[in-house]
Design a protein around this motif. Structure first.
Motif, PDB file in Angstrom:
ATOM      1  N   ALA A 176       0.274  -2.244   5.418  1.00 61.93           N
ATOM      2  CA  ALA A 176       0.518  -3.624   4.987  1.00 61.93           C
ATOM      3  C   ALA A 176       1.714  -3.681   4.034  1.00 61.93           C
ATOM      4  CB  ALA A 176      -0.724  -4.182   4.308  1.00 61.93           C
ATOM      5  N   GLU A 177       1.798  -2.728   3.107  1.00 58.78           N
ATOM      6  CA  GLU A 177       2.871  -2.768   2.112  1.00 58.78           C
ATOM      7  C   GLU A 177       4.226  -2.449   2.728  1.00 58.78           C
ATOM      8  OE1 GLU A 177       2.149  -0.363  -1.386  1.00 58.78           O
ATOM      9  OE2 GLU A 177       0.188  -1.322  -1.688  1.00 58.78           O
ATOM     10  N   HIS A 206       4.138  -4.534   6.716  1.00 56.05           N
ATOM     11  CA  HIS A 206       3.580  -5.890   6.769  1.00 56.05           C
ATOM     12  C   HIS A 206       2.764  -6.100   8.038  1.00 56.05           C
ATOM     13  CE1 HIS A 206       6.230  -6.441   3.419  1.00 56.05           C
ATOM     14  NE2 HIS A 206       7.236  -6.060   4.167  1.00 56.05           N
TER      15      HIS A 206
END
Ligand SMILES: [Zn+2]
Length: 947
Positions: free
Chosen positions: A413-414, A417
């Protein structure tokens, strides 16, 4: 001084003993094992010779009389080991059929304590576990030093370790004590699915190899010269060279030499590391070495190394930055990386995936830099959840893989994304189909799919849900507390729960109860409906990555047959992942040939009773197409059509063992079929006088009931399928058994044996009229043609064609013969009594398959069929008792289309062919083919799914 009566004295003594036992049991302890190993690699025969010295420190409150040892290289000794059995059950036959040369073993063990040889006892079940009896009992807080030499043959790398050519992955390679903890001993065999549980200690390992090998190993290299040599290889690598090899006949052949020759001179490198519980090393003469240092938040500087072969240069060129990022990411999320070095090593294609060891990880070639980045992040993350928090991974795989995956998904996610949508869609599909298992399942008891989807993905989702419940800050603090409290120890699930409760100040009973439950979690709810077009850009990524309860897909539909010709229409379905309880697809089309409306569709409603039955499907199928053409009285071409409507129910049994490949079901269908037929009538006309034949189209309807009982096993070795089919319609009952059994050949392919036995009964007495009316339902020795596909279940190019290519299509049913005798009034081997046949189909090994010379892969098979039927056994019958045929078969599109060329056959077939097919092009006309669209389904992806 007070006198204590004897009984009270005993009770008091018991109390004291009990309280001290209570105190002892509540006090955490763990054993320590320190290793000194000297190992030499012989790359001519892929063997190791080594000497091992182990210091075993008994910190338990118990006196030990023996130590269980893992001698895991023996997992590769034969095809009866726990490892071999599990590989087979998971659908992999490679090791089972491996050559002796590819197998491995460990021997020449001679355990000694102070020069006294230890007695050895075999494990009752596992060839790769032994019990070493200590000459003297080992009291609490005492230590003992054991020594043993060992010789080892490295297997081909089937699973994590071994070699591929002269590329070596030396893992699970030395005799190693099993863990002894508060629950006792944990001896375990090596498995592909299911990892480790090991004691902490220090490792001091000396590795000797030919001098031009590059070694990558756990821990810190102690030789400065070697380190300088490694760093100098930063921009150097060995290119594979083309070599001319002289062959016997004097011809010269060019081949690519994969490995540079080894030089005679050897080197010995020393690696040391404390606070670890395993040691792995890798050797390859081709390695490119990349190095950098990495500064951690505390200011500590560590070494980062990556090792890879020239072929992976492009993907691996940024491997050092990936490693640094992974180290920093996990250091920030949990606690600073505790060791001074971290390495990532590229391994061979054969083992597939990534595998963690303390301070070092092995990764097979990846498709992209993104995949490498994510794999490195996962494997390096295991330094926290495996190397430092050394859980019992065999019993609680979620504690390492699941918790580690939670941080993978944060990283995903970081950095990218993205969400793990593919895993989500697959997991929810399995959960909906009631095929998932609880998180708290042991590695061995997980089926292969759930091991990935539940131990990894669902655990991660469960932690994400927990994070949402307690808040991110509290969650992060709790995880840091967990790490700090349990680093370099063996936390159990209850320890994890306790520290999370202490840290968050919350009772987590209900949160942890999810570990024992199946099904989706609360944070996986889907909502709303979305309509999407198959041809729109990025449809497939939206198909997997969405949060909708319903997804309606619309796409163009096309079809083709001899009468309708080209058909065009729309295909609408709500089938998606995860599947909904109610599923449908409809494909209405316009046929340009017959100028009519055609199409097909299905509705299905599923229930999951989860007792004896896993699933109940109520369904309704329907289709409408043209099936023939004729010229009407006015001389115009007209078409005959059929429509069918098939309601039914399928009961799929629940298999007790989630690892079973068995699939059993019972199915009822009622076919309501309407067909156009032709009625010829003769009218006597008055003026002008004469007789005219008129053709009139009439509608005929049939109802047929069908009961199917199926038991099939999709296991990798000797898969089979048995089917009983009972059919009933006006005037008859038709019963049939069809069995298929597949005998695998060692390398690839195999022999399929099919057995058919059927009996046809007239309800009531048999009459000439009845016999005529039920003709298409009679049993066939030869595969039936389109007219005889009375349930309209197979796809036919030209259902009722009597010449040309479409007429050569058959279906594999009944006797399964391929020679057609359609032009006879009564086909050879057609009967209204009983019929039995055996069909053999064998693949042709690539070595003798002439088609293997072609640039595309066309699997050639040979077939042989033998059959018999009632009429041949009747008194005064002149028919042969048995009929046979044999020939060549080519299977295309994953066995969906099969083409048969009969080459030898019994006399009745020979007579037929010689009398009815003209000599010119005879061979071509004896060819037949089948199109089995029902064999092309989801079950090829997963045996349990069916729709
Ligand atoms: Zn992992």
């Amino acid at each position: 001084m007070i006198e204590i009566p004897p009984v009270r004295k005993i009770i008091l003594l018991l109390l004291i003993a009990h309280s001290s036992w209570l105190a002892a049991s509540s006090q955490y302890w763990q054993q320590q094992v320190n290793y000194l190993i000297d190992v030499t690699l012989h790359d001519k025969d892929n063997t190791l010779d080594a000497f091992e010295k182990i210091e075993y420190i008994n910190d338990s409150p118990d006196t030990l009389k023996f130590i269980w040892f893992h001698i895991w290289p023996n997992a590769y000794r034969n095809d009866k080991t726990a490892f071999s059995n599990q590989m087979l059950l998971n659908g992999n036959t490679k090791f089972y059929f491996a050559d002796k040369e590819q197998r491995g073993y460990i021997n020449r063990l001679d355990f000694k304590v102070n020069n006294a040889t230890c007695a050895i006892e075999d494990h009752p079940q596992y060839i790769d576990v032994i019990k070493v009896i200590l000459p003297e009992s080992l009291a609490p807080s005492q230590r003992v030093t054991l020594t043993t030499p060992f010789h080892e043959k490295l297997p081909y790398n089937f699973s994590r370790g071994g070699h591929e050519g002269q590329s070596y992955q030396v893992t699970q390679w030395y005799p190693k004590p099993a863990v002894y903890d508060k629950n006792g001993w944990h001896p375990m065999p090596y498995l592909e699915q299911g990892e480790y549980y090991s004691e902490f200690g220090t490792f001091d390992v000396r590795i000797t190899t030919p001098k031009n090998y590059v070694i990558a190993a756990t821990g810190e290299l102690q030789d400065e010269d070697e380190k300088r040599w490694l760093l100098a290889r930063n921009n150097f690598f060995w290119e594979p060279v083309k070599q001319k090899i002289k062959q016997k006949a004097g011809t010269v052949k060019t081949s690519v030499q994969k490995f540079p020759p080894s030089i005679a001179e050897t080197k010995t490198l020393r690696y040391t590391q404390n606070n670890i519980h395993d040691f792995a090393w890798f050797a390859d003469k081709r390695f490119i070495v990349n190095h950098d240092t990495c500064q951690l938040p505390s200011g500590k500087v560590i070494d980062v190394f990556t090792y890879y072969t020239p072929s992976e240069k492009e993907v691996w060129k940024n491997s050092v930055p990936y490693c640094k990022q992974a180290i920093r990411f996990h250091s920030a999320a949990l606690e600073e990386y505790p060791y001074n070095v971290v390495s990532a090593v590229q391994g061979p294609e054969s083992f597939g995936g990534g595998m963690e060891y303390p301070t070092i990880t092995l990764i097979s070639p990846t498709r992209s830099t993104r995949e490498l980045d994510l794999t490195i992040n996962h494997e390096i993350g295991h330094n926290w959840f495996y190397a430092v928090l050394a859980t019992n991974e065999r019993d609680h795989p979620w504690m390492d893989e699941g918790v580690n995956t939670f941080y993978d998904h944060r990283y995903l996610a970081e950095r990218y994304h993205q969400l793990p949508s593919e895993e989500r869609a697959l997991f929810e599909t399995f959960a909906k189909e009631k095929l998932d298992q609880p998180i708290a399942t042991t590695s061995e008891n997980f089926n292969m799919v759930d091991y990935e989807l539940v131990a990894y993905y669902k655990t991660s989702e469960w932690l994400r849900w927990l994070e949402g419940e307690v808040g991110k800050d509290a969650f992060d603090k709790a995880m840091k507390d967990y790490y700090d409290r349990w680093k370099f120890k063996h936390p159990q699930p209850e320890d994890f729960k306790k520290i999370l409760e202490e840290s968050t100040g919350r009772n987590l009973d209900s949160a942890f109860s999810f570990l024992n439950k199946k099904g989706t979690l609360e944070n996986e709810q889907r909502r709303g409906t979305k309509m999407d077009f198959l041809l729109r850009r990025k449809y497939f990524s939206r198909f997997l990555n969405n949060n909708y309860q319903d997804l309606i897909t619309i796409s163009p539909a096309m079809g083709m047959n001899s009468y309708d010709k080209f058909m065009l229409g729309a295909f609408v379905t709500n089938v998606k992942l995860p599947l909904n309880k109610f599923k449908f697809f409809v494909a209405p089309m316009y046929a340009f040939g017959s100028k009519s409306l055609t199409g097909t569709g299905k509705l299905d409603l599923s229930f999951y009773p989860e007792r004896i039955l896993r699933k109940v499907d109520l369904f309704l199928n329907g289709s409408a197409f043209s099936e023939n053409e004729y010229v009407d009285s006015a001389g115009k071409k007209a078409y005959l059509a059929f429509q069918k409507l098939v309601p039914g129910v399928r009961l799929t049994f629940k298999e007790k063992d989630p690892r079973s490949n068995l699939h059993r079901y019972l199915q009822w269908k009622t076919f309501f079929i309407a067909e156009d037929g032709l009625r010829f009538s003769r009218d006597t006309m008055m003026n002008p006088p004469g007789i005219v034949t008129t053709v009139r189209k009439i509608r005929e309807t049939t109802t047929l009931n069908q009961l199917l009982i199926v038991s099939e096993n999709f296991r990798a070795l000797y898969p089979y399928r048995g089917e009983i089919k009972l059919e009933e319609s006006k005037g008859f009952v038709r019963t049939a058994f069809t069995g298929n059994y597949f005998f695998n050949y060692p390398k690839s392919g195999g022999l399929n044996v099919r057995l058919f036995a059927g009996k046809f009964f007239y309800s009531g007495s048999k009459t000439i009229n009845k016999q005529f009316e039920t003709d298409r339902y009679h049993l066939n020795l030869t595969g039936p043609n389109g007219y005889e596909d009375y349930t309209y279940s197979d796809y036919f190019i030209g259902r009722n064609k009597f010449d040309g290519l479409p007429s050569q299509q058959i279906m594999i049913r009944d006797g399964g013969f391929k020679v057609r005798t359609d032009l006879l009034a009564s086909k050879v081997g057609k009967t209204d009594d009983w019929l039995a046949a055996l069909n053999f189909t064998s693949s042709v090994p690539p070595g003798i398959n002439p088609l293997s010379l072609l640039p595309i892969n066309i699997p050639l098979k040979v077939f042989f069929d033998v059959g018999t039927y009632a009429d041949a056994w009747k008194q005064n019958s002149e028919l042969d008792h048995f009929l046979f045929e044999g020939g060549l078969q080519v299977s295309l599109l994953g066995n969906t289309v099969n083409v048969y060329l009969p080459l030898i056959y019994s006399k009745p077939f020979k007579d037929y062919i010689q009398s009815t097919i003209e000599k010119k092009g005879r061979l071509w006309k004896t060819i037949s083919f089948s199109i089995d669209i029902s064999s092309f389904n989801l079950r090829k992806i997963d045996p349990h799914l069916s729709f």
